[in-house]
Scaffold this motif. Structure first.
Motif, mmCIF file in Angstrom:
data_model
loop_
_atom_site.group_PDB
_atom_site.id
_atom_site.type_symbol
_atom_site.label_atom_id
_atom_site.label_comp_id
_atom_site.label_asym_id
_atom_site.label_seq_id
_atom_site.Cartn_x
_atom_site.Cartn_y
_atom_site.Cartn_z
ATOM 1 N N PHE A 219 -3.663 8.073 8.417
ATOM 2 C CA PHE A 219 -3.716 6.674 8.875
ATOM 3 C C PHE A 219 -4.999 6.021 8.350
ATOM 4 O O PHE A 219 -4.979 4.891 7.868
ATOM 5 C CB PHE A 219 -3.678 6.649 10.407
ATOM 6 N N GLN A 220 -6.119 6.755 8.424
ATOM 7 C CA GLN A 220 -7.390 6.150 8.007
ATOM 8 C C GLN A 220 -7.361 5.795 6.520
ATOM 9 O O GLN A 220 -7.811 4.736 6.111
ATOM 10 C CB GLN A 220 -8.564 7.095 8.317
ATOM 11 N N LEU A 221 -6.831 6.684 5.685
ATOM 12 C CA LEU A 221 -6.769 6.392 4.248
ATOM 13 C C LEU A 221 -5.705 5.335 3.959
ATOM 14 O O LEU A 221 -5.957 4.375 3.227
ATOM 15 C CB LEU A 221 -6.460 7.673 3.459
ATOM 16 N N ASN A 222 -4.520 5.501 4.560
ATOM 17 C CA ASN A 222 -3.377 4.672 4.158
ATOM 18 C C ASN A 222 -3.428 3.260 4.745
ATOM 19 O O ASN A 222 -2.925 2.325 4.138
ATOM 20 C CB ASN A 222 -2.059 5.350 4.554
ATOM 21 N N VAL A 223 -4.035 3.111 5.948
ATOM 22 C CA VAL A 223 -4.116 1.782 6.572
ATOM 23 C C VAL A 223 -5.505 1.161 6.352
ATOM 24 O O VAL A 223 -5.621 0.000 5.978
ATOM 25 C CB VAL A 223 -3.776 1.857 8.080
ATOM 26 N N MET A 224 -6.554 1.943 6.573
ATOM 27 C CA MET A 224 -7.913 1.394 6.415
ATOM 28 C C MET A 224 -8.322 1.316 4.950
ATOM 29 O O MET A 224 -9.078 0.421 4.550
ATOM 30 C CB MET A 224 -8.934 2.253 7.183
ATOM 31 N N GLY A 225 -7.851 2.255 4.109
ATOM 32 C CA GLY A 225 -8.221 2.265 2.686
ATOM 33 C C GLY A 225 -7.941 0.915 2.013
ATOM 34 O O GLY A 225 -8.864 0.302 1.439
ATOM 35 N N PRO A 226 -6.709 0.393 2.083
ATOM 36 C CA PRO A 226 -6.439 -0.906 1.448
ATOM 37 C C PRO A 226 -7.295 -2.042 2.024
ATOM 38 O O PRO A 226 -7.694 -2.948 1.295
ATOM 39 C CB PRO A 226 -4.946 -1.136 1.748
ATOM 40 N N LYS A 227 -7.596 -1.995 3.332
ATOM 41 C CA LYS A 227 -8.466 -3.041 3.917
ATOM 42 C C LYS A 227 -9.868 -2.945 3.299
ATOM 43 O O LYS A 227 -10.506 -3.958 3.012
ATOM 44 C CB LYS A 227 -8.573 -2.868 5.435
ATOM 45 N N ILE A 228 -10.342 -1.716 3.129
ATOM 46 C CA ILE A 228 -11.675 -1.515 2.540
ATOM 47 C C ILE A 228 -11.694 -2.071 1.117
ATOM 48 O O ILE A 228 -12.615 -2.791 0.719
ATOM 49 C CB ILE A 228 -12.045 -0.004 2.557
ATOM 50 N N VAL A 229 -10.659 -1.779 0.358
ATOM 51 C CA VAL A 229 -10.603 -2.239 -1.031
ATOM 52 C C VAL A 229 -10.597 -3.764 -1.096
ATOM 53 O O VAL A 229 -11.235 -4.375 -1.941
ATOM 54 C CB VAL A 229 -9.374 -1.619 -1.745
ATOM 55 N N LYS A 230 -9.893 -4.403 -0.132
ATOM 56 C CA LYS A 230 -9.833 -5.886 -0.109
ATOM 57 C C LYS A 230 -11.081 -6.516 0.497
ATOM 58 O O LYS A 230 -11.240 -7.725 0.473
ATOM 59 C CB LYS A 230 -8.639 -6.330 0.768
ATOM 60 N N GLY A 231 -11.941 -5.710 1.127
ATOM 61 C CA GLY A 231 -13.095 -6.281 1.840
ATOM 62 C C GLY A 231 -12.686 -6.969 3.129
ATOM 63 O O GLY A 231 -13.354 -7.879 3.613
ATOM 64 N N ASP A 232 -11.576 -6.524 3.729
ATOM 65 C CA ASP A 232 -11.074 -7.099 4.987
ATOM 66 C C ASP A 232 -11.685 -6.323 6.167
ATOM 67 O O ASP A 232 -11.309 -5.178 6.415
ATOM 68 C CB ASP A 232 -9.536 -6.995 4.992
ATOM 69 N N HIS A 233 -12.603 -6.962 6.881
ATOM 70 C CA HIS A 233 -13.297 -6.269 7.972
ATOM 71 C C HIS A 233 -12.797 -6.685 9.355
ATOM 72 O O HIS A 233 -13.407 -6.324 10.374
ATOM 73 C CB HIS A 233 -14.813 -6.528 7.884
ATOM 74 N N ALA A 234 -11.701 -7.431 9.408
ATOM 75 C CA ALA A 234 -11.216 -7.917 10.714
ATOM 76 C C ALA A 234 -10.764 -6.729 11.578
ATOM 77 O O ALA A 234 -10.175 -5.782 11.067
ATOM 78 C CB ALA A 234 -10.053 -8.886 10.495
ATOM 79 N N PRO A 235 -11.014 -6.803 12.920
ATOM 80 C CA PRO A 235 -10.514 -5.716 13.778
ATOM 81 C C PRO A 235 -9.038 -5.977 14.055
ATOM 82 O O PRO A 235 -8.691 -7.132 14.241
ATOM 83 C CB PRO A 235 -11.328 -5.895 15.061
ATOM 84 N N GLY A 236 -8.200 -5.097 14.101
ATOM 85 C CA GLY A 236 -7.944 -3.753 14.461
ATOM 86 C C GLY A 236 -8.743 -3.162 15.637
ATOM 87 O O GLY A 236 -8.572 -3.589 16.767
ATOM 88 N N PHE A 237 -9.504 -2.221 15.309
ATOM 89 C CA PHE A 237 -10.241 -1.460 16.303
ATOM 90 C C PHE A 237 -11.723 -1.765 16.088
ATOM 91 O O PHE A 237 -12.266 -1.492 15.008
ATOM 92 C CB PHE A 237 -9.910 0.026 16.155
ATOM 93 N N MET A 238 -12.370 -2.305 17.129
ATOM 94 C CA MET A 238 -13.732 -2.810 16.964
ATOM 95 C C MET A 238 -14.771 -1.685 16.947
ATOM 96 O O MET A 238 -14.678 -0.717 17.715
ATOM 97 C CB MET A 238 -14.062 -3.790 18.093
#
Ligand code: NAP
Length: 294
Positions: A219-238
């Motif tokens: 989950f961390q790689l597959n869901v958070m990975g693309p957000k990291i690549v896009k520079g999307d820091h919006a929560p999800g989980f704060m």
């Protein structure tokens, strides 16, 4: 799925990122739903759909057979359960379910106090994130009495897919701490891998495409990975909530004389992010400290 008794009147306290979606599923299932949140505006959408606004957690409890809490911190749980306007002083033989990520010790205390007042209490923290809450696909780990678990199951099935009775009071929270410890070291690994990829001049989208389906997939790689690549820091989980969880887990581990070096490192890094003003960003903003994010 067993049918939840639609006559069960449900109360829901805490309508943030997670609670709003979870409560909406209960309303959609036909339950009478009483709601309270510290900031009333977060209840508006639910009230428009038919939920009943109450001015205190106690008023929610007075009119409910089942009361669910999904607030932020253990101190919030104490306030909404035990305060003068809180749930326990006003509940009548109710089933009380705390789904906040909170401390195992507090869960055990609440179970004792609930029993003294003729109520049943469960600790039922969740995993699966805001997406899991929206799609009613949460994993729910439930500590408490087996009969209370059986009673709660049809209601929990409206919000989650994997629902497990983990043992006595506090065991749901202990299980959630295991979950958070796995995430802590995994998200650091994701950030390291992506920082390495960026420094080596690789295309990060291509790297994610290659490695997400292999042994590194999570989950961390597959869901958070693309957000990291896009520079999307919006929560999800704060981040501020993750820091709370790591502090609970490390305190429990300390009591058990268990060393957790990965969690210690994660706590240090997330504390630094809070100091730098990122408390209410999503946990994927950890990538900022590794130079992995845009
Ligand atoms: P959140 O958006 O901050 O929601 C918490 C809500 O509880 C807020 O709306 C807050 O009111 C309300 N609240 C806090 N104290 C209260 C009080 N004393 N009385 C009434 N309402 C109160 O947080 P969240 O992301 O939904 O997370 C909720 C819990 O689930 C946390 O323990 C978190 O660690 C856990 N969790 C979160 C995720 C996730 O991905 N987000 C996943 C699993 C578990 P205000 O609106 O006034 O702040």
């Amino acid at each position: 799925m067993s049918e939840s008794n639609p006559k069960a009147r449900i109360g829901f306290v805490g309508l943030g990122i997670m609670g709003q979606s979870m409560a909406a599923h209960l309303l959609a299932a036909g339950h009478t739903l009483r709601v309270y949140n510290r900031s009333a505006d977060k209840a508006r959408a639910l009230v428009e759909q038919g939920a009943i606004w109450c001015d205190t957690p106690g008023t929610v409890a007075a009119g409910s057979d089942v009361v669910i809490t999904m607030v932020g911190y253990p101190s919030d749980v104490e306030q909404v359960w035990l305060g003068a306007d809180g749930i326990l002083p006003h509940a009548h033989k109710a089933l009380l379910i705390d789904m906040t990520t909170s401390s195992p010790e507090l869960a055990q205390r609440l179970a004792r106090e609930a029993a003294q007042r003729g109520c049943r209490a469960l600790d039922a923290p969740v995993s699966g994130g805001d997406i899991g809450a929206r799609e009613a696909r949460l994993s729910i780990m439930v500590g408490g009495d087996a009969a209370a678990f059986a009673e709660a199951l049809p209601i929990l099935q409206r919000m989650g897919k994997t629902i497990v009775h983990t043992g006595g009071p506090g065991s749901g929270q202990h299980t959630k701490m295991c979950n958070q410890l796995v995430i802590a070291s995994t998200i650091m690994g994701v950030c390291e891998g992506l920082a390495y990829a960026r420094t080596a001049g690789l295309d990060l989208d291509v790297v994610l495409q290659c490695i997400s389906g292999g042994a590194a997939g999570s989950f961390q790689l597959n869901v958070m990975g693309p957000k990291i690549v896009k520079g999307d820091h919006a929560p999800g989980f704060m981040i501020e909530h993750f820091l709370k969880d790591l502090s609970i887990a490390l305190a429990e581990a300390g009591r058990m004389k268990l060393a957790l070096p990965g969690a210690e490192q994660a706590r240090k890094l997330y504390a630094q992010l809070v100091d730098e003003g990122h408390a209410r960003d999503g946990t994927q903003a950890l990538a900022l400290l590794y130079g992995a994010a845009r």
